[in-house]
Design a protein around this motif. Sequence first.
Motif, PDB file in Angstrom:
ATOM      1  N   GLU A  20      25.738 -69.039 -48.551  1.00 42.48           N
ATOM      2  CA  GLU A  20      25.454 -67.782 -47.856  1.00 42.48           C
ATOM      3  C   GLU A  20      26.585 -66.784 -48.046  1.00 42.48           C
ATOM      4  O   GLU A  20      27.746 -67.094 -47.789  1.00 42.48           O
ATOM      5  CB  GLU A  20      25.279 -68.044 -46.360  1.00 42.48           C
ATOM      6  CG  GLU A  20      24.073 -68.901 -46.006  1.00 42.48           C
ATOM      7  CD  GLU A  20      22.795 -68.093 -45.879  1.00 42.48           C
ATOM      8  OE1 GLU A  20      22.887 -66.847 -45.938  1.00 42.48           O
ATOM      9  OE2 GLU A  20      21.739 -68.705 -45.723  1.00 42.48           O
ATOM     10  N   ARG A  22      27.464 -62.201 -47.776  1.00 43.26           N
ATOM     11  CA  ARG A  22      27.084 -60.985 -47.036  1.00 43.26           C
ATOM     12  C   ARG A  22      25.998 -60.216 -47.760  1.00 43.26           C
ATOM     13  O   ARG A  22      25.119 -59.622 -47.141  1.00 43.26           O
ATOM     14  CB  ARG A  22      28.315 -60.094 -46.831  1.00 43.26           C
ATOM     15  CG  ARG A  22      28.035 -58.858 -45.967  1.00 43.26           C
ATOM     16  CD  ARG A  22      29.322 -58.309 -45.375  1.00 43.26           C
ATOM     17  NE  ARG A  22      30.147 -57.619 -46.354  1.00 43.26           N
ATOM     18  CZ  ARG A  22      30.106 -56.293 -46.557  1.00 43.26           C
ATOM     19  NH1 ARG A  22      29.242 -55.550 -45.880  1.00 43.26           N
ATOM     20  NH2 ARG A  22      30.905 -55.728 -47.423  1.00 43.26           N
ATOM     21  N   GLN A  87      20.192 -60.483 -49.821  1.00 41.62           N
ATOM     22  CA  GLN A  87      20.123 -60.739 -48.382  1.00 41.62           C
ATOM     23  C   GLN A  87      19.254 -59.720 -47.662  1.00 41.62           C
ATOM     24  O   GLN A  87      18.536 -60.062 -46.724  1.00 41.62           O
ATOM     25  CB  GLN A  87      21.542 -60.702 -47.784  1.00 41.62           C
ATOM     26  CG  GLN A  87      22.352 -61.957 -47.994  1.00 41.62           C
ATOM     27  CD  GLN A  87      22.103 -63.001 -46.910  1.00 41.62           C
ATOM     28  OE1 GLN A  87      21.011 -63.099 -46.355  1.00 41.62           O
ATOM     29  NE2 GLN A  87      23.110 -63.798 -46.623  1.00 41.62           N
ATOM     30  N   GLU A 127      30.120 -61.242 -55.522  1.00 39.49           N
ATOM     31  CA  GLU A 127      29.956 -62.225 -54.455  1.00 39.49           C
ATOM     32  C   GLU A 127      29.359 -63.527 -54.982  1.00 39.49           C
ATOM     33  O   GLU A 127      29.710 -64.609 -54.510  1.00 39.49           O
ATOM     34  CB  GLU A 127      29.085 -61.666 -53.333  1.00 39.49           C
ATOM     35  CG  GLU A 127      29.051 -62.591 -52.119  1.00 39.49           C
ATOM     36  CD  GLU A 127      28.362 -61.968 -50.928  1.00 39.49           C
ATOM     37  OE1 GLU A 127      29.021 -61.793 -49.887  1.00 39.49           O
ATOM     38  OE2 GLU A 127      27.148 -61.660 -51.035  1.00 39.49           O
ATOM     39  N   GLU A 201      37.821 -61.993 -50.851  1.00 43.99           N
ATOM     40  CA  GLU A 201      37.377 -61.710 -49.485  1.00 43.99           C
ATOM     41  C   GLU A 201      37.822 -60.328 -49.030  1.00 43.99           C
ATOM     42  O   GLU A 201      37.093 -59.638 -48.307  1.00 43.99           O
ATOM     43  CB  GLU A 201      37.881 -62.807 -48.555  1.00 43.99           C
ATOM     44  CG  GLU A 201      37.184 -64.145 -48.823  1.00 43.99           C
ATOM     45  CD  GLU A 201      37.765 -65.310 -48.050  1.00 43.99           C
ATOM     46  OE1 GLU A 201      38.797 -65.108 -47.352  1.00 43.99           O
ATOM     47  OE2 GLU A 201      37.204 -66.422 -48.151  1.00 43.99           O
ATOM     48  N   GLU A 206      33.865 -55.403 -45.342  1.00 40.36           N
ATOM     49  CA  GLU A 206      33.188 -54.150 -45.002  1.00 40.36           C
ATOM     50  C   GLU A 206      34.121 -52.945 -45.120  1.00 40.36           C
ATOM     51  O   GLU A 206      33.685 -51.855 -45.499  1.00 40.36           O
ATOM     52  CB  GLU A 206      32.624 -54.234 -43.581  1.00 40.36           C
ATOM     53  CG  GLU A 206      31.468 -55.210 -43.434  1.00 40.36           C
ATOM     54  CD  GLU A 206      30.854 -55.160 -42.050  1.00 40.36           C
ATOM     55  OE1 GLU A 206      31.021 -54.120 -41.365  1.00 40.36           O
ATOM     56  OE2 GLU A 206      30.210 -56.145 -41.657  1.00 40.36           O
TER      57      GLU A 206
END
Length: 223
Positions: A20, A22, A87, A127, A201, A206
């Motif tokens: 999983e 973002r 996602q 990602e 990361e 964000e």
Amino acid sequence: MSNDELHWQPASLPTRKTLEGRFITLEKLDAARHGDGLWTALEGPNSDPKLWDYLPYGPFDQRDEFNAWLTRHAADTDPWFYAIVDQATGAVEGVVSLMSIVPAHGRIEIGHVTFSAAMQRTPKGTETIYLLAREAFALGYRRLEWKCNGDNARSKRAADRFGFSYEGTFRQHMVVKGKNRNTAWYSILDSEWPDLQKAFEGWLGEGNFADGQQVKGLEAFRG
């Protein structure tokens, strides 16, 4: 690393768990569940015309040929294929694999990188590589490899950007689609991963995006 004896335990094999992120999730490839979305993403009217240039298969003119390719790879254990799922929309936008899996020596590779046009130049591709690298080192591997055709400038730029170290080129390594392939080799070691993980990361966070655009490049997070 010295030649001193290692207190080494073999790594574990990849599992069917979903990875999983973002922006995307990586699901174990299932030809029936992911086939329609992948056909549209990889062979549809908005697909990347250069997508298959350096892959050992494709492009596919017929859906049944494409289905056979997916079915074969969904059943493989090495390479271990994932479908890349957006996602936000649930759209299937590519495939990727962990491959050349050698648990006894702690060696594994990211390969069969097949990103649709919708993924390219977005955080989703970065990602994807982050999630696979994180999983590889969590499974106990000590060397993560990236290999590509020596003429594949896009793949070589990606390897550099992701923090892989160039190790050299194997000349006349393979014959692919009737053409010579010199293969460029790259790697990340487990000792290098903690700093690279922080960089990934930081880049994916964000705070590094404004109106969908990056504020700082990935390389900037590596100092």
